[in-house]
Scaffold this active site. Structure first.
Site, mmCIF file in Angstrom:
data_model
loop_
_atom_site.group_PDB
_atom_site.id
_atom_site.type_symbol
_atom_site.label_atom_id
_atom_site.label_comp_id
_atom_site.label_asym_id
_atom_site.label_seq_id
_atom_site.Cartn_x
_atom_site.Cartn_y
_atom_site.Cartn_z
ATOM 1 C CD GLU A 35 -2.766 1.447 0.226
ATOM 2 O OE1 GLU A 35 -2.897 0.547 -0.626
ATOM 3 O OE2 GLU A 35 -3.377 2.532 0.184
ATOM 4 C CE1 TYR A 36 6.848 4.587 1.304
ATOM 5 C CE2 TYR A 36 5.481 5.430 3.078
ATOM 6 C CZ TYR A 36 6.579 5.547 2.265
ATOM 7 O OH TYR A 36 7.410 6.632 2.391
ATOM 8 C CE LYS A 116 14.566 -4.607 -0.765
ATOM 9 N NZ LYS A 116 14.278 -4.657 0.689
ATOM 10 N NE ARG A 137 18.099 3.272 3.795
ATOM 11 C CZ ARG A 137 17.350 2.430 3.082
ATOM 12 N NH1 ARG A 137 17.794 1.994 1.925
ATOM 13 N NH2 ARG A 137 16.188 2.011 3.535
ATOM 14 C CE LYS A 291 23.011 -4.018 -5.773
ATOM 15 N NZ LYS A 291 24.097 -4.212 -4.791
#
EC number: 6.5.1.2
Length: 669
Positions: A35-36, A116, A137, A291
C-alpha cells in the site's frame, strides 16, 4: 480538476510522511509495504505529470527513514538511497527498457543479482585498511553512528585483509540475523521469561541500536556487503560483480547466492530460483536485487531523487492468511484525522503475529464491503506491514454487523467533517479534543520543533490525562513541584524538564512555525515561509495570493495556513506562546548582497559548543556558503572544534586541516 488532483497530491504526501514515521521511527507500521509503494507510485506519477507541483518536502525527494536521537549523527558523504520496487515481470521489463532507452548506444546485458536481505542497511568506513566508522542509513543523508556495536559483529573485519586496498573506502551492506541465531535468541528469552522478538529484522535492528555494545556482542548478527560508496586512493573494477570479488579478497563477506547473469531471461530465472528456495535459505529475504553490472553505465544512468536508475528490488509476492475481524476502533491523529483500525483475531502471517490492521477511511470500508464478524484475508505485502485485502463473504453466518463511521469524535464528541474531495474524515474539535491535544503537544516539543529534551510522549500523555495542560503555552507555566506529581517523576527529572523548556524558548521562526502543527507545513515549508516573510506578523496577515508566491506552497497549503491563523483559538495560542517568552533572532535577508565567506568550503563541527546548538551552528554555516559534513577527510577545509573535541580533531591535525575555535565561528557570524 487540476486543483482537485493537486489537493489529492498533498493528501498523499501527508499520508506517506505519516506512514514513513510509523515504519522507520516508531517501528509500529499501520499499512502494508504494498500500500505504501502504491501511494508512492501514485504520488510520483502525479508529480511526473505535473513537475511544477514537486516540493522539497515530497516523499519522492527523500529516502524513508529518520535517525533517532540516541546516537551521534553521521552525515553520509554520498547519500544512501533506497531502491525502487518491481512486483511483476512486466515492471522488471519496464525498468530495463527505461535504462536501455536512456543509453541507446550501450548494450545492457550483464546483471549482478543477489537476494534482498531483510535486515538493516549500514555503511562501513575503512581508512588505511582500518574500520573507523559504522553508520545506519537513517534518512539517507544522516544516519546513526553505531561503530562500537558493529565492531562486535564477527563477520565484519576490523582491518582489511590482503593488499592493494584503497586508502579510504566505504563499504555498504546489510546487517541481519540468521534464522538459526534468531530462534536461539528467542529460546533463551523464553526460558528467562523475557519478551521475544517478532522477526529477525526487528531483532537485528534492536540489537544494532543498543546503547551498550556489550549487549550487541551477545546477539548473533551477521553482515553481507552489497556495494561501495566513497573510494579514495585507487580505482576499482568497472564491474559491480568484480568489485564484490575484490571486497571478498579483502575479507568482507558477500552473500553466497550473488550471481552475475546475462540477459533478461537469466534474471527471471534467478528470481524464480531464489523464490523457490526462499524458505530453505538461512536468512530472511523479501525479494531479489537486480543491478546493471557495468559501473560506467551505472554512473551515466545516475539517480532519481530517492533511488538509482541502474538497480531495482524485485519483491516476492505477499503472504496471506485468513482471520476474523472482531471489532473496529477509531483513532484520532494530530490533525484530527479519524482512522478506523481493524481489531483482528491474532494470526501468524509473514513472520509476525498480526492483531491490528488499518482500514484507512470510510471509502475503503465501503470498497471492501467489510463487516464486523467477517472472515478477512490479511496480506503482509513486502513481508512487513499487514492489510485487509478482501472479505470471504461466503463464510458469513448472518450475525455480522455493519461498521458505522462515527458522526462525532470518539474522544471529545465534537462533530466530524469531511471536506469535499478528501477521503479523510476529521474531528473538528482541534485542541479541545484530548487525542489531538496529545499529538499536537508531542509535535510541539519534538526534536525538529521546539526540541524540549526529556519531555517525552508518556509525560505528555500524563499531563493531558491529568488536565494539567491544554495548549502548548501551558507547558511553560509548569513548575518542578507540579511535575513531581507525575508517575516516575523525581525532583531532578522535573527540574531538568523545566530547564529544557526555558532553553527551548530561544528558537527560530522556522522551528516555531513548524511546532504549531499547521496542516501540510513541514520543516521545509516552515523555512520557506520564514525566509520569504521574515516576521511572524507578516505570515499571520498574509493573503492567499501572497502565500502562493512562496516557493513550494500551492493552493492547498496556502488554504491551510490562512485557515489556521484565521481561527481565534489559534491566535490565542500563538499570542500566549509569545507572552511566555518564546523568541527568535531576526531572519536575515538572503541574496547575492549577503557575504558568503565560506562559499564552497567543506566544514566539520566537533566537540561541545557552548554558545550555539549544533543545529543552529550548522544552519549558520550553511548560510555562509559552507557544506557541513559529519566526518573529516582530505576534502575537509575547516574543522570548528568546541570543548572536548575528540577523534575528528586528532584526524584533522594529522591531515593538516585548518582548525578554528567556537569563538572563530561566532566572529564569522
Amino acid at each position: 480538476m487540476s486543483e482537485s488532483k493537486q489537493q489529492y497530491l498533498e493528501e498523499l504526501k501527508q499520508q506517506l510522511h505519516y506512514h514513513a514515521v510509523r515504519y522507520y521511527v516508531e517501528d509500529n507500521p499501520e499499512i502494508p509495504d504494498a500500500e505504501y509503494d502504491r501511494m508512492m507510485r501514485e504520488l510520483m506519477a502525479i508529480e511526473a505529470e505535473h513537475p511544477e507541483w514537486i516540493s522539497v518536502d515530497s516523499p519522492s525527494q527523500r529516502v524513508g527513514g529518520v535517525a533517532l536521537d540516541s546516537f551521534r549523527q553521521v552525515t553520509h558523504e554520498i547519500p544512501m538511497l533506497s531502491l525502487d520496487n518491481a512486483f511483476s515481470d512486466e515492471e522488471l521489463e519496464s525498468f530495463l527498457k527505461r535504462a536501455q532507452d536512456r543509453m541507446p548506444s550501450a548494450h545492457i546485458d550483464a546483471f549482478c543479482c543477489e537476494p534482498k536481505l531483510d535486515g538493516l542497511a549500514v555503511s562501513l568506513l575503512y581508512e588505511n585498511g582500518v574500520l573507523v566508522q559504522a553508520a545506519t542509513r537513517g534518512d539517507g543523508t544522516t544516519g546513526e553512528n553505531i561503530t562500537e556495536n558493529v565492531r562486535t559483529i564477527a563477520s565484519v573485519p576490523l582491518k582489511l585483509q590482503g593488499e592493494g586496498w584503497p586508502s579510504r573506502i566505504e563499504v555498504r551492506g546489510e546487517v541481519f540475523m540468521p534464522k538459526a541465531g534468531f530462534e536461539k535468541l528467542n529460546d533463551i528469552a523464553r526460558k528467562k521469561g523475557e519478551k521475544v522478538f517478532v522477526n529477525p529484522r526487528n531483532a537485528a535492528a534492536g540489537s544494532l541500536r543498543q546503547l551498550d555494545s556489550k549487549i550487541t556482542a551477545t546477539r548473533p548478527l551477521a553482515f553481507y556487503a552489497y556495494s561501495v560508496g566513497v573510494v579514495e586512493g585507487i580505482s576499482l573494477s568497472s564491474s559491480h560483480y568484480q568489485r564484490f570479488l575484490q571486497l571478498k579478497q579483502w575479507g568482507l563477506p558477500m552473500c553466497p547466492e550473488t550471481k552475475l547473469v546475462n540477459g533478461l531471461e537469466s534474471v527471471k530465472a534467478f528470481y524464480a530460483d531464489i523464490l523457490n528456495r526462499r524458505d530453505a535459505l538461512p536468512y530472511e529475504i523479501d525479494g531479489v536485487v537486480i543491478k546493471i553490472d557495468d559501473i560506467v553505465i551505472q554512473e551515466k544512468l545516475g539517480f532519481v531523487a530517492r533511488a538509482p536508475r541502474w538497480a531495482i528490488a524485485y519483491k516476492f509476492p505477499a503472504q496471506e492468511e485468513l482471520t476474523l475481524l472482531n471489532d473496529v476502533e477509531f483513532q484520532v491523529g494530530r490533525t484530527g484525522a479519524i482512522t478506523p483500525v481493524a481489531k483482528l483475531e491474532p494470526v501468524f502471517v509473514g513472520g509476525v503475529t498480526v492483531s491490528n490492521a488499518t482500514l484507512h477511511n470510510a471509502d475503503e470500508i465501503e470498497r471492501l464491503g467489510v463487516m464486523v464478524g467477517d472472515t478477512v484475508v490479511i496480506r503482509r505485502a513486502g513481508d512487513v506491514i499487514p492489510q485487509i485485502v478482501s472479505v470471504v463473504k461466503d463464510r458469513r453466518k448472518g450475525d455480522e454487523k455493519n461498521i458505522i463511521f462515527p458522526t462525532a469524535c470518539p474522544v471529545c464528541h465534537s462533530h466530524v467533517e469531511r471536506i469535499e474531495g478528501e477521503a479523510v474524515t476529521r474531528c473538528s474539535g482541534g485542541l479541545v479534543c484530548q487525542a489531538q491535544r496529545k499529538e499536537a503537544l508531542k509535535h510541539f516539543v519534538s526534536r525538529k520543533a521546539l526540541d524540549v529534551d526529556g519531555l517525552g510522549d508518556k509525560v505528555i500523555e500524563q499531563l493531558v490525562d491529568k488536565e494539567m495542560v491544554e495548549t502548548p503555552a501551558d507547558l511553560f507555566t509548569l513548575s518542578a513541584g507540579v511535575l513531581t506529581v507525575l508517575e516516575r517523576m523525581g525532583p531532578k527529572s522535573a527540574q531538568n524538564i523545566v530547564n529544557a523548556l526555558n532553553v527551548a524558548k530561544e528558537t527560530t521562526l522556522a522551528r516555531f512555525l513548524y511546532s504549531l502543527g499547521i496542516r501540510e507545513v513541514g520543516e521545509a515549508t516552515a523555512a520557506n515561509l520564514a525566509r520569504h516573510f521574515k516576521t511572524l506578523e507578516a505570515i499571520q496577515t498574509a493573503t492567499h495570493e501572497q502565500l502562493i508566491e512562496v516557493p513550494d506552497i500551492g493552493e492547498v497549503v496556502a488554504r491551510h495556513i490562512t485557515a489556521f491563523f484565521a481561527e481565534e483559538k489559534n491566535q490565542r495560542v500563538v499570542q500566549a506562546l509569545i507572552e511566555q517568552g518564546i523568541v527568535w533572532p531576526a531572519v536575515e535577508e538572503l541574496g547575492s548582497e549577503i557575504p558568503q565567506p565560506l562559499a564552497g568550503k567543506v566544514v566539520v563541527l566537533t566537540g561541545t559548543l557552548t554558545q550555539l546548538s549544533r543545529g543552529d551552528a550548522k544552519a549558520a554555516l550553511e548560510r555562509l556558503g559552507a557544506k557541513v559534513t559529519g566526518s573529516v577527510s582530505k576534502k575537509t577545509d575547516i574543522v570548528f572544534a568546541g570543548e572536548a573535541a575528540g577523534s575528528k580533531l586528532t584526524k584533522a591535525q594529522e591531515l593538516g586541516v585548518e582548525i578554528q575555535t567556537e569563538q572563530d565561528l561566532l566572529a564569522l557570524l
